[in-house]
Design a protein around this motif. Structure first.
Motif, PDB file in Angstrom:
ATOM      1  N   ALA A 143      -1.866  -0.855  -4.605  1.00 11.30           N
ATOM      2  CA  ALA A 143      -1.552   0.484  -4.115  1.00 11.30           C
ATOM      3  C   ALA A 143      -2.792   1.379  -4.154  1.00 11.30           C
ATOM      4  N   TRP A 147      -4.926   2.968  -0.823  1.00 10.99           N
ATOM      5  CA  TRP A 147      -5.291   4.367  -0.613  1.00 10.99           C
ATOM      6  C   TRP A 147      -6.808   4.542  -0.483  1.00 10.99           C
ATOM      7  N   ILE A 221       0.958   5.984  -7.890  1.00 12.20           N
ATOM      8  CA  ILE A 221       0.019   4.983  -7.377  1.00 12.20           C
ATOM      9  C   ILE A 221      -0.669   4.227  -8.507  1.00 12.20           C
ATOM     10  N   ALA A 230       1.888   4.514  -1.414  1.00  9.80           N
ATOM     11  CA  ALA A 230       0.480   4.404  -1.018  1.00  9.80           C
ATOM     12  C   ALA A 230       0.348   4.195   0.486  1.00  9.80           C
ATOM     13  N   SER A 234      -1.417   6.653   3.141  1.00 12.19           N
ATOM     14  CA  SER A 234      -2.520   6.079   3.914  1.00 12.19           C
ATOM     15  C   SER A 234      -2.301   6.263   5.404  1.00 12.19           C
TER      16      SER A 234
END
Length: 315
Positions: A143, A147, A221, A230, A234
């Motif tokens: 995760a 990101w 996260i 995440a 993103s």
């Protein structure tokens, strides 16, 4: 950013700052004496070179034990963001940048692009909580790696967009500001100027988005390793970057023309963020990211129409 993170990052940033200034002044003198660049351009060349080497050193994995490298997709996701950014910026630089960017100028723009990817992308992504070496490298947190890679790629998208387009010769007639520098023709500042404006929009938009999310982003996260959260963050980040990259690209016609045009184009991004409803539950979050991408594509389709409607000349 927490006080602990500030304590960790401060020596790192001070060392980078002093190194960039020292090398920048050195290269400024060298290039000016060689009649290659004006001092400011030579300074940027050296400073960007320092940031590039610092970024490579900071993200290297040679000091890690092999146990951290085996079955660790988080490293791959973080690296994918850098690789995708480099490929995009190289494509723009080779095929869509101003035709005057050749030779040593190509090296300068490549250094600026990679420095931005490493400093404003991979490094600045940690300001939101997930850390590259600890969370992605050592803890194999996918995760966190997702990101970090997404924010890095978003940064690269914006810098590539800022390099896209040609420059009118009259646009570098700065007037009284550079009257003491007759013959000054270096327009290197145009690309980072547009990039910084776009990146700040992205950064504060993401900050605002996370404030409206349920709970704490860093907890979800870093500690809970929530991959769906995440991914949603993103996708939203990349969607904003697509719109911003499209906003900053295009022919440069002048300082104020570019400033007014960019400011108006950035408004749809902020308006969308302000009007966005609260976060969906975990089950609905899986398809949330695609909504952001679709909205970004709709945005770049409507931007030219908006530009013509309000009479902007640089769209």
């Amino acid at each position: 950013m927490s006080s602990d993170n500030k304590t960790v990052y401060l020596p790192d940033m001070l060392g980078l700052l002093f190194g960039a200034i020292f090398v920048g002044f050195f290269t400024a003198v060298i290039f000016y004496e060689a009649d290659v660049f004006w001092p400011d351009t030579g300074f940027v060349f050296g400073a960007a070179m320092v940031v590039c080497f610092w970024g490579l050193w900071r993200s290297q994995v040679t000091s890690l034990h092999v146990i951290y490298l085996v079955n660790n997709p988080a490293i791959g996701m973080a690296r994918l963001g850098v690789i995708a950014s480099v490929v995009w910026c190289a494509y723009v630089l080779l095929f869509h940048a101003d035709p005057t960017i050749t030779g040593i100028w190509t090296v300068l723009y490549a250094l600026m692009a990679f420095a931005a990817i490493k400093l404003f992308g991979q490094y600045a992504a940690e300001w939101f909580g997930p850390r590259l070496r600890i969370d992605a490298y050592e803890r194999k947190n996918l995760a966190a790696g997702t990101w970090l890679g997404a924010f890095t790629f978003s940064t690269g998208l914006i810098f590539g967009g800022a390099m896209w387009g040609s420059m009118e010769g009259e646009a570098l007639e700065y007037g009284w500001l550079f009257a003491i520098l007759p013959g000054y023709e270096d327009g290197w500042w145009i690309t980072p100027w547009f990039f910084i404006m776009g990146w700040l929009i992205l950064y504060f938009t993401m900050r605002f988005w996370f404030r409206r999310e349920r709970g704490d982003f860093r907890t979800r996260i870093v500690r809970e390793r929530n991959l769906e959260d995440a991914r949603a963050a993103s996708y939203f980040c990349i969607a904003c970057a697509i719109t911003i990259a499209y906003a900053v690209q295009g022919d440069y016609l002048g300082f104020w023309d570019g400033l007014v045009g960019f400011s108006v184009i950035a408004l749809p991004i902020l308006a969308h963020e302000i009007l966005r409803p609260g976060s969906p539950d975990a089950d609905r979050r899986k398809g949330e990211g695609w909504i952001y991408i679709v909205m970004a594509l709709i945005g770049i389709i409507t931007i030219p129409w908006l530009g013509r409607l309000v009479g902007l000349t640089n769209l």
